[in-house]
Design an enzyme around this catalytic site. Sequence first.
Site, PDB file in Angstrom:
ATOM      1  N   GLU A  88       0.820  -1.212   0.000  1.00 55.45           N
ATOM      2  CA  GLU A  88       0.000   0.000   0.000  1.00 55.45           C
ATOM      3  C   GLU A  88       0.854   1.262   0.000  1.00 55.45           C
ATOM      4  O   GLU A  88       1.989   1.250   0.450  1.00 55.45           O
ATOM      5  CB  GLU A  88      -0.839   0.059   1.282  1.00 55.45           C
ATOM      6  CG  GLU A  88      -1.738  -1.114   1.468  1.00 55.45           C
ATOM      7  CD  GLU A  88      -2.464  -1.076   2.819  1.00 55.45           C
ATOM      8  OE1 GLU A  88      -2.418  -0.037   3.503  1.00 55.45           O
ATOM      9  OE2 GLU A  88      -3.072  -2.096   3.145  1.00 55.45           O
ATOM     10  N   CYS A 101       3.122   8.293   1.779  1.00 59.90           N
ATOM     11  CA  CYS A 101       3.563   7.321   2.772  1.00 59.90           C
ATOM     12  C   CYS A 101       3.829   6.017   2.020  1.00 59.90           C
ATOM     13  O   CYS A 101       2.901   5.429   1.452  1.00 59.90           O
ATOM     14  CB  CYS A 101       2.437   7.170   3.794  1.00 59.90           C
ATOM     15  SG  CYS A 101       2.763   5.927   5.032  1.00 59.90           S
ATOM     16  N   CYS A 108       5.471  -7.467   7.855  1.00 62.33           N
ATOM     17  CA  CYS A 108       6.416  -6.878   8.806  1.00 62.33           C
ATOM     18  C   CYS A 108       6.594  -7.846   9.968  1.00 62.33           C
ATOM     19  O   CYS A 108       5.637  -8.462  10.419  1.00 62.33           O
ATOM     20  CB  CYS A 108       5.872  -5.540   9.320  1.00 62.33           C
ATOM     21  SG  CYS A 108       6.972  -4.697  10.474  1.00 62.33           S
ATOM     22  N   CYS A 112       4.090  -5.204  16.322  1.00 62.49           N
ATOM     23  CA  CYS A 112       3.520  -4.245  17.273  1.00 62.49           C
ATOM     24  C   CYS A 112       2.037  -4.578  17.471  1.00 62.49           C
ATOM     25  O   CYS A 112       1.326  -4.849  16.515  1.00 62.49           O
ATOM     26  CB  CYS A 112       3.686  -2.820  16.753  1.00 62.49           C
ATOM     27  SG  CYS A 112       5.422  -2.371  16.520  1.00 62.49           S
ATOM     28  N   CYS A 115      -0.794  -2.695  15.467  1.00 69.36           N
ATOM     29  CA  CYS A 115      -0.571  -2.405  14.044  1.00 69.36           C
ATOM     30  C   CYS A 115      -1.130  -3.498  13.143  1.00 69.36           C
ATOM     31  O   CYS A 115      -0.881  -4.682  13.339  1.00 69.36           O
ATOM     32  CB  CYS A 115       0.916  -2.226  13.778  1.00 69.36           C
ATOM     33  SG  CYS A 115       1.280  -1.860  12.054  1.00 69.36           S
ATOM     34  N   CYS A 329      -2.225   1.581   8.688  1.00 68.44           N
ATOM     35  CA  CYS A 329      -1.203   0.841   7.933  1.00 68.44           C
ATOM     36  C   CYS A 329      -1.649  -0.594   7.713  1.00 68.44           C
ATOM     37  O   CYS A 329      -1.924  -1.308   8.660  1.00 68.44           O
ATOM     38  CB  CYS A 329       0.083   0.734   8.738  1.00 68.44           C
ATOM     39  SG  CYS A 329       0.912   2.244   8.985  1.00 68.44           S
TER      40      CYS A 329
HETATM   41  N1  SAH Z   1       7.990   0.256  11.108  1.00 72.23           N
HETATM   42  C1  SAH Z   1       8.146   1.661  11.123  1.00 72.23           C
HETATM   43  C2  SAH Z   1       7.407   2.411  10.033  1.00 72.23           C
HETATM   44  C3  SAH Z   1       6.039   1.931   9.667  1.00 72.23           C
HETATM   45  S1  SAH Z   1       4.751   2.249  10.833  1.00 72.23           S
HETATM   46  C4  SAH Z   1       7.814   2.210  12.497  1.00 72.23           C
HETATM   47  O1  SAH Z   1       7.465   1.450  13.366  1.00 72.23           O
HETATM   48  O2  SAH Z   1       7.964   3.406  12.704  1.00 72.23           O
HETATM   49  C5  SAH Z   1       4.553   3.979  10.774  1.00 72.23           C
HETATM   50  C6  SAH Z   1       3.880   4.566  12.005  1.00 72.23           C
HETATM   51  O3  SAH Z   1       2.481   4.223  12.031  1.00 72.23           O
HETATM   52  C7  SAH Z   1       4.461   4.030  13.288  1.00 72.23           C
HETATM   53  O4  SAH Z   1       4.625   5.064  14.220  1.00 72.23           O
HETATM   54  C8  SAH Z   1       3.383   3.064  13.726  1.00 72.23           C
HETATM   55  O5  SAH Z   1       3.485   2.781  15.070  1.00 72.23           O
HETATM   56  C9  SAH Z   1       2.131   3.797  13.321  1.00 72.23           C
HETATM   57  N2  SAH Z   1       0.900   3.007  13.267  1.00 72.23           N
HETATM   58  C10 SAH Z   1       0.759   1.688  13.090  1.00 72.23           C
HETATM   59  N3  SAH Z   1      -0.541   1.334  13.140  1.00 72.23           N
HETATM   60  C11 SAH Z   1      -1.247   2.475  13.358  1.00 72.23           C
HETATM   61  C12 SAH Z   1      -2.635   2.773  13.509  1.00 72.23           C
HETATM   62  N4  SAH Z   1      -3.567   1.823  13.418  1.00 72.23           N
HETATM   63  N5  SAH Z   1      -2.985   4.057  13.732  1.00 72.23           N
HETATM   64  C13 SAH Z   1      -2.049   5.038  13.781  1.00 72.23           C
HETATM   65  N6  SAH Z   1      -0.733   4.812  13.638  1.00 72.23           N
HETATM   66  C14 SAH Z   1      -0.335   3.552  13.427  1.00 72.23           C
END
Ligand code: SAH
Length: 340
Positions: A88, A101, A108, A112, A115, A329
């Site tokens: 995406e 973005c 991944c 987390c 996520c 994401c």
């Molecule tokens: N792996 C990297 C970059 C991708 S995630 C990282 O962890 O920074 C990019 C950002 O989106 C990160 O800060 C992540 O924690 C956040 N993110 C993930 N899921 C999300 C969600 N559902 N709502 C808002 N931010 C989210």
Amino acid sequence: MNIYSLSRKDLENYFESIGEKKFKALQVYDWLYKKKVASFDEMTNIKKDIIQKLKEEFTMDKPEIIKVQNGKDVHKYLFNLKDGEKIEAVLMNHDYGNSLCVSTEVGCNMGCAFCESGRLKKRRNLSACEMVTQILLVEENLKMKISHVVLMGIGEPFDNYENVMKFIDIINDDNGIAIGARHITVSTCGIVPKIREFASEKRQVNLAISLHAPNDELRSKLMKINKVYPIKEVIKAVKDYLKINNRKVTFEYIMLKDVNDKEKHAIELSNLLKGLNCYVNLIPYNETSHIEFKKTDNKNIMKFYDLLKKNKINVTVRREFGSEVEAACGQLRSNYEEEK
Ligand code: SAH
């Protein structure tokens, strides 16, 4: 080899290796990224025999856009890659420009808890061309210029370090897409050795750290990576980064209702970041149907914001984009897979 994976230097080396002048790389870059042709045959100032060699050596393939969702100031794309994997990208119209973005991996491994992307384990790295062409395809689709790039899509950029740096070299090149380094932001969940390696490169690119919690106990519950690189080590690496790079670091902090959004968290966070050349970006959580976390309401986000301010921490609240277009994401991809 896909030609969009080559930096201008790589292309110069290629031309030298076949006994040609290296300025040809400049001409090819101009065709690829300024005139944006779709085939080698359209590069009319390049001799036929060289065109033939380029065709034998390289492809100009791009992924295919299989779904677009348009919202207010937001356009979300689902791409199908050559091997059928899906990724995406999200374009956001800001008042300062258009920011894309981009994804850096298929799936991944960081896992987390909040996520959506991590629900699909990493299948592979994206190559540089698969990142570069996200920009080209979106620019072509929307007939607009992308001015900013954030590496915040699916994947952990520092888990695909080499290709990500190559990607940055390509899009930053003045003779190519020419996105200024200061308009590029790499976001990491905190892979300390890579933060250090990135620091040593002294790029003008912005660094963002996904922090999301002010202490190890909570952060380890939200982010597995914290068990490998706890907060103290991340902060130490950021301090060392700041010693050699004069660029403010961003700490991203997703606001999760009743999890990390209390007054005590704001105070703990302020104490943790006091004196650092940084700012905190509070992110309204994008809820998804698969994950139980809820978004902190705006009133409480502002309370948290005020507390950080009072404690002299630079803080911003991320503007919400695309809750109507499955903007979390990885959400577009995972919903697409379920619909099939
Ligand atoms: N792996 C990297 C970059 C991708 S995630 C990282 O962890 O920074 C990019 C950002 O989106 C990160 O800060 C992540 O924690 C956040 N993110 C993930 N899921 C999300 C969600 N559902 N709502 C808002 N931010 C989210």
